[in-house]
Write an enzyme that holds these catalytic residues in place. Structure first.
Site, PDB file in Angstrom:
ATOM      1  CG  HIS A   7      35.819  34.345  50.872  1.00  0.00           C
ATOM      2  ND1 HIS A   7      35.006  33.555  51.652  1.00  0.00           N
ATOM      3  CD2 HIS A   7      35.001  35.062  50.102  1.00  0.00           C
ATOM      4  CE1 HIS A   7      33.748  33.810  51.370  1.00  0.00           C
ATOM      5  NE2 HIS A   7      33.716  34.723  50.434  1.00  0.00           N
TER       6      HIS A   7
ATOM      7  CG  PHE B 204      30.784  33.650  34.023  1.00  0.00           C
ATOM      8  CD1 PHE B 204      30.019  32.549  34.331  1.00  0.00           C
ATOM      9  CD2 PHE B 204      31.464  34.289  35.047  1.00  0.00           C
ATOM     10  CE1 PHE B 204      29.933  32.090  35.632  1.00  0.00           C
ATOM     11  CE2 PHE B 204      31.382  33.835  36.351  1.00  0.00           C
ATOM     12  CZ  PHE B 204      30.608  32.738  36.647  1.00  0.00           C
TER      13      PHE B 204
ATOM     14  CD  GLN C 271      31.030  42.518  40.443  1.00  0.00           C
ATOM     15  OE1 GLN C 271      31.671  41.532  40.761  1.00  0.00           O
ATOM     16  NE2 GLN C 271      31.000  42.975  39.212  1.00  0.00           N
TER      17      GLN C 271
ATOM     18  CG  HIS D  51      26.854  37.949  42.456  1.00  0.00           C
ATOM     19  ND1 HIS D  51      25.704  37.287  42.112  1.00  0.00           N
ATOM     20  CD2 HIS D  51      27.854  37.376  41.740  1.00  0.00           C
ATOM     21  CE1 HIS D  51      25.998  36.348  41.225  1.00  0.00           C
ATOM     22  NE2 HIS D  51      27.295  36.384  40.981  1.00  0.00           N
TER      23      HIS D  51
ATOM     24  CG  LEU E   8      27.454  33.954  44.455  1.00  0.00           C
ATOM     25  CD1 LEU E   8      27.834  35.407  44.325  1.00  0.00           C
ATOM     26  CD2 LEU E   8      28.500  33.115  43.762  1.00  0.00           C
TER      27      LEU E   8
ATOM     28  CD  GLU F  89      27.850  36.688  36.047  1.00  0.00           C
ATOM     29  OE1 GLU F  89      28.246  37.163  37.123  1.00  0.00           O
ATOM     30  OE2 GLU F  89      28.116  37.178  34.968  1.00  0.00           O
TER      31      GLU F  89
ATOM     32  NE  ARG G 299      29.198  38.855  38.506  1.00  0.00           N
ATOM     33  CZ  ARG G 299      30.165  38.128  39.043  1.00  0.00           C
ATOM     34  NH1 ARG G 299      31.013  38.687  39.905  1.00  0.00           N
ATOM     35  NH2 ARG G 299      30.300  36.862  38.759  1.00  0.00           N
TER      36      ARG G 299
ATOM     37  CG  HIS H  94      30.329  39.171  44.693  1.00  0.00           C
ATOM     38  ND1 HIS H  94      30.367  37.964  45.356  1.00  0.00           N
ATOM     39  CD2 HIS H  94      30.869  38.938  43.466  1.00  0.00           C
ATOM     40  CE1 HIS H  94      30.907  37.050  44.558  1.00  0.00           C
ATOM     41  NE2 HIS H  94      31.238  37.617  43.424  1.00  0.00           N
TER      42      HIS H  94
ATOM     43  NE  ARG I  22      35.099  40.179  40.438  1.00  0.00           N
ATOM     44  CZ  ARG I  22      34.676  38.909  40.452  1.00  0.00           C
ATOM     45  NH1 ARG I  22      35.148  38.035  39.596  1.00  0.00           N
ATOM     46  NH2 ARG I  22      33.785  38.515  41.336  1.00  0.00           N
TER      47      ARG I  22
ATOM     48  CB  SER J 188      38.165  37.695  40.798  1.00  0.00           C
ATOM     49  OG  SER J 188      38.945  37.620  41.960  1.00  0.00           O
TER      50      SER J 188
HETATM   51  C1  FAD Z   1      30.909  33.411  46.891  1.00  0.00           C
HETATM   52  C2  FAD Z   1      31.929  33.910  45.904  1.00  0.00           C
HETATM   53  C3  FAD Z   1      32.000  33.361  44.637  1.00  0.00           C
HETATM   54  C4  FAD Z   1      32.953  33.803  43.719  1.00  0.00           C
HETATM   55  N1  FAD Z   1      33.023  33.215  42.487  1.00  0.00           N
HETATM   56  C5  FAD Z   1      33.980  33.631  41.612  1.00  0.00           C
HETATM   57  C6  FAD Z   1      34.124  32.992  40.346  1.00  0.00           C
HETATM   58  O1  FAD Z   1      33.394  32.067  40.003  1.00  0.00           O
HETATM   59  N2  FAD Z   1      35.099  33.449  39.524  1.00  0.00           N
HETATM   60  C7  FAD Z   1      35.936  34.474  39.845  1.00  0.00           C
HETATM   61  O2  FAD Z   1      36.791  34.835  39.052  1.00  0.00           O
HETATM   62  N3  FAD Z   1      35.824  35.078  41.061  1.00  0.00           N
HETATM   63  C8  FAD Z   1      34.881  34.677  41.951  1.00  0.00           C
HETATM   64  N4  FAD Z   1      34.785  35.285  43.169  1.00  0.00           N
HETATM   65  C9  FAD Z   1      35.789  36.281  43.564  1.00  0.00           C
HETATM   66  C10 FAD Z   1      37.079  35.569  43.967  1.00  0.00           C
HETATM   67  O3  FAD Z   1      36.795  34.316  44.517  1.00  0.00           O
HETATM   68  C11 FAD Z   1      37.870  36.372  45.021  1.00  0.00           C
HETATM   69  O4  FAD Z   1      37.994  37.698  44.603  1.00  0.00           O
HETATM   70  C12 FAD Z   1      39.251  35.785  45.181  1.00  0.00           C
HETATM   71  O5  FAD Z   1      39.186  34.405  45.445  1.00  0.00           O
HETATM   72  C13 FAD Z   1      40.042  36.473  46.284  1.00  0.00           C
HETATM   73  O6  FAD Z   1      41.275  35.802  46.414  1.00  0.00           O
HETATM   74  P1  FAD Z   1      42.447  36.420  47.278  1.00  0.00           P
HETATM   75  O7  FAD Z   1      43.577  35.484  47.190  1.00  0.00           O
HETATM   76  O8  FAD Z   1      42.677  37.824  46.866  1.00  0.00           O
HETATM   77  O9  FAD Z   1      41.865  36.477  48.754  1.00  0.00           O
HETATM   78  P2  FAD Z   1      41.255  35.334  49.712  1.00  0.00           P
HETATM   79  O10 FAD Z   1      41.035  34.046  49.030  1.00  0.00           O
HETATM   80  O11 FAD Z   1      40.088  35.982  50.379  1.00  0.00           O
HETATM   81  O12 FAD Z   1      42.399  35.105  50.761  1.00  0.00           O
HETATM   82  C14 FAD Z   1      42.769  36.088  51.690  1.00  0.00           C
HETATM   83  C15 FAD Z   1      43.838  35.505  52.591  1.00  0.00           C
HETATM   84  O13 FAD Z   1      44.379  36.541  53.402  1.00  0.00           O
HETATM   85  C16 FAD Z   1      44.469  36.093  54.729  1.00  0.00           C
HETATM   86  N5  FAD Z   1      44.400  37.280  55.600  1.00  0.00           N
HETATM   87  C17 FAD Z   1      43.538  38.304  55.544  1.00  0.00           C
HETATM   88  N6  FAD Z   1      43.822  39.208  56.501  1.00  0.00           N
HETATM   89  C18 FAD Z   1      44.892  38.736  57.170  1.00  0.00           C
HETATM   90  C19 FAD Z   1      45.650  39.195  58.270  1.00  0.00           C
HETATM   91  N7  FAD Z   1      45.374  40.352  58.908  1.00  0.00           N
HETATM   92  N8  FAD Z   1      46.686  38.432  58.704  1.00  0.00           N
HETATM   93  C20 FAD Z   1      46.976  37.258  58.103  1.00  0.00           C
HETATM   94  N9  FAD Z   1      46.295  36.771  57.062  1.00  0.00           N
HETATM   95  C21 FAD Z   1      45.265  37.510  56.599  1.00  0.00           C
HETATM   96  C22 FAD Z   1      43.322  35.124  54.904  1.00  0.00           C
HETATM   97  O14 FAD Z   1      43.584  34.233  55.961  1.00  0.00           O
HETATM   98  C23 FAD Z   1      43.339  34.428  53.544  1.00  0.00           C
HETATM   99  O15 FAD Z   1      44.273  33.368  53.559  1.00  0.00           O
HETATM  100  C24 FAD Z   1      33.824  34.851  44.085  1.00  0.00           C
HETATM  101  C25 FAD Z   1      33.742  35.418  45.366  1.00  0.00           C
HETATM  102  C26 FAD Z   1      32.801  34.966  46.262  1.00  0.00           C
HETATM  103  C27 FAD Z   1      32.713  35.620  47.598  1.00  0.00           C
END
Ligand code: FAD
Length: 557
Positions: A41, A113, A226, A228, A238, A241, A272, A336, A371, A376
């Site tokens: 994601h 931002f 949070q 959004h 989304l 922002e 937010r 969000h 946040r 993030s």
């Molecule tokens: C639409 C959107 C826009 C955003 N824009 C911004 C921004 O501009 N700036 C900012 O700072 N933040 C932003 N955020 C927030 C930020 O993108 C996320 O908080 C962040 O990318 C999460 O990263 P992560 O590595 O923690 O998790 P993720 O990128 O969600 O990755 C999770 C991983 O875990 C794996 N996984 C999950 N469960 C299991 C399981 N049971 N077994 C095996 N694998 C599993 C998935 O396959 C995936 O690979 C945004 C969020 C969204 C939704």
């Protein structure tokens, strides 16, 4: 049996950054993800990544803005680390090949931002997450890291109180696999799918949080979810922002810039939590437009929209049939981001030796109760590196670990039992009830009665969940099975969110509780900690907020 020094569960920004850091310390690292890494994601992130690059800025400014926007719930030592290490972390990504937007002088362009006092959001158009994820994935390929793609972690293996690996369903292979590891890093992302209106993909089901909780690791500040302010109705997609940072503003049905009533100083750039509550109030009091308010961008002109908000325009055209060059965009708040998560220290360590957590599934506590946008992605880089290095150091000092064969057989039997159920309800029915109830009772405005009702619905759903029926009886690519297990994780996380919310008798950041409408530092300047006893019951506990240099003050809008 498969075995590694460090196993990273999750291939989003935090997991990939952690894996690279561990690998660069010379240990054997593998990554495991339930989807292909590039479908994680993180790729959805749009607006940007914060770091104090401008000459008027400093890490202290960044840390202070983060603390103020957290409504003073963030741990200040953690925000100091985030802000101090931010610029180096972004430069490092730049040197790995990330293509950020730059001005004619070659420097990063910076967006203002949200309520940042100084522009400090580095961006790649409005597809920053995509660029971050691609860059880190390329590095993982370059390092030739082993990646178990489309493997779904079901549980941890804890031997003599130490984490020894995971049990996973190999989705394409259709088998249960044990992966032994001297250190495991959970980087499994958020849980936005607990809500009906959300910006999060279907994969954001809180798996890592639930798995940690089930194994006795506490979750922290789970009530802090949070919303959004700008998401498209129906799809929840989304609108960054960045659109407001570029000069977009919000209107109600009467054509009023209603933010003047809620945040006269910062208007649409307020936090937010503040903007989402203002929008919801306008909608609830009858000044909305079909359950939305309007985001106006037309005055920016076609050229600026095309150069700075190209994806936003494309998303609006494709998913809402609206071209923001010619029409305002209907938007409403959507779930969000989880500020709370698995309780960790500054190196990602949890309460179980050998188990680490990082990213949205974790709570190192840089976001507190609200946040700051752009923080993030930075957290993924800064604390991803720290967790990777911490796990690698731990693994170096560990002897070999093994997963008992009996655990694999028991898990096989459990999956076979779920797959063979012939009557009962479908998981999707229960998930929809959960998401609707969470949106109604645990959303932007909360009440004691609403949260108690929500908890009773969750407990009833947990009972019904024991009889969920699958249509797919196969083993290979059984997404019916994956979704069923994800629903079990979601129910556990939802219970933790509601119990935590019921405990907090004040309003702070994203937790707005009618009946307790103000922040109460005398009694509630503390973290909520929820843990599960061996009988499966949740208990609340509290931890002090670490204040280093900024005593609590009012947020002024
Ligand atoms: C639409 C959107 C826009 C955003 N824009 C911004 C921004 O501009 N700036 C900012 O700072 N933040 C932003 N955020 C927030 C930020 O993108 C996320 O908080 C962040 O990318 C999460 O990263 P992560 O590595 O923690 O998790 P993720 O990128 O969600 O990755 C999770 C991983 O875990 C794996 N996984 C999950 N469960 C299991 C399981 N049971 N077994 C095996 N694998 C599993 C998935 O396959 C995936 O690979 C945004 C969020 C969204 C939704």
């Amino acid at each position: 049996m498969l075995s590694h020094d460090v196993l990273v569960v999750g291939a989003g920004g935090s997991g990939l950054r952690a894996a690279l850091a561990a690998a660069r310390l010379g240990v054997d690292v593998a990554i495991l993800s339930k989807v292909h890494p590039l479908r994680s994601h993180t790729g959805a992130a749009e607006g940007g990544i914060n770091a104090a690059f401008s000459e008027q800025d400093s890490w202290e400014n960044h840390a202070y803005d983060t603390v103020r926007e957290s409504d003073w719930l963030a741990d200040q030592d953690a925000t100091e680390v985030l802000a101090q290490e931010g610029p180096a972390a972004v430069y490092e990504l730049d040197h790995m090949g990330a293509l950020f937007s730059r001005g004619p002088d070659g420097r990063f362009l910076l967006r203002p931002f949200g309520p940042e006092r100084i522009p400090r959001t580095v961006f790649a158009g409005d597809t920053t997450g995509h660029v971050v994820l691609q860059t880190l994935y390329q590095q993982a390929l370059k390092e030739r890291l082993r990646i178990y793609e489309e493997w779904f972690v079901l549980d941890l293996v804890i031997e003599d109180g130490v984490c020894a690996g995971v049990l996973a369903y190999d989705i394409p292979g259709g088998t249960v696999q044990a992966v032994a590891a001297k250190a495991v890093i959970l980087a499994t992302g958020g849980a936005g799918r607990l809500y009906a209106n959300t910006t999060n993909a279907y994969i954001c089901t809180g798996d890592g949080m639930a798995i940690a909780l089930r194994n006795g690791v506490p979750l922290k500040d789970m009530e802090m979810v949070q919303f959004h302010p700008t998401t498209l109705p129906g799809s929840g997609i989304l609108i960054t922002e960045g659109a407001r940072a570029e000069g977009g503003y919000l209107l109600n049905a009467r054509g009023e810039r209603f933010m003047a009533r809620y945040a006269p100083r910062l208007m649409e750039q307020a936090g937010r939590d503040v903007v989402s509550r203002a929008e919801q109030t306008e909608i609830d009091e009858g000044r909305g437009v079909n359950g939305c308010v309007l985001l106006e961008l037309r005055h920016l002109g076609e050229e600026r929209i095309k150069s700075r908000l190209a994806q936003t325009r494309e998303l609006c055209t494709t998913y809402a049939g609206i071209d923001p060059v010619h029409e305002p965009i209907p938007v409403r708040p959507g779930a969000h981001y989880f500020m709370g998560g698995i309780h960790t220290d500054l190196t990602g360590r949890t309460t179980i030796p050998g188990l680490y957590a990082v990213g949205e599934c974790a709570c190192v506590s840089v976001h507190g109760a609200n946040r700051l946008g752009g923080n993030s992605l930075l957290e993924l880089l800064v604390f991803g590196r720290r967790a990777g290095e911490g796990a690698a150091e731990f693994a170096r000092n560990q002897k070999g670990v093994e997963v008992p064969e009996a655990r694999v057989r028991d898990t096989e039997r459990e999956l076979a039992r779920i797959v063979s159920r012939s009557d009962g309800e479908r998981w999707a029915t229960l998930r929809d009830i959960l998401a609707d109830t969470m949106s109604r009772e645990m959303g932007i405005f909360r009440t004691g009665n609403g949260m108690r009702h929500c908890l009773s619905v969750i407990m009833e759903l947990k009972e019904r969940y024991r009889r969920v029926r699958l249509d797919d009886r196969g083993r290979v690519y059984n997404y019916d099975l994956v979704s069923t297990i994800e629903l079990g994780f979601m129910l556990d996380v939802a219970e933790a969110v509601v119990i935590s919310g019921l405990g907090r008798q004040e309003s702070r950041g994203a937790h707005y509780r009618r009946g307790y409408p103000t922040r109460d530092d005398a009694n509630w300047l503390k973290h909520t900690v929820v843990h599960r006893d061996p009988e499966g019951n949740l208990h609340l506990d509290y931890l002090p907020v670490r204040i280093t240099r900024w005593p609590p003050a009012a947020r002024v809008y």
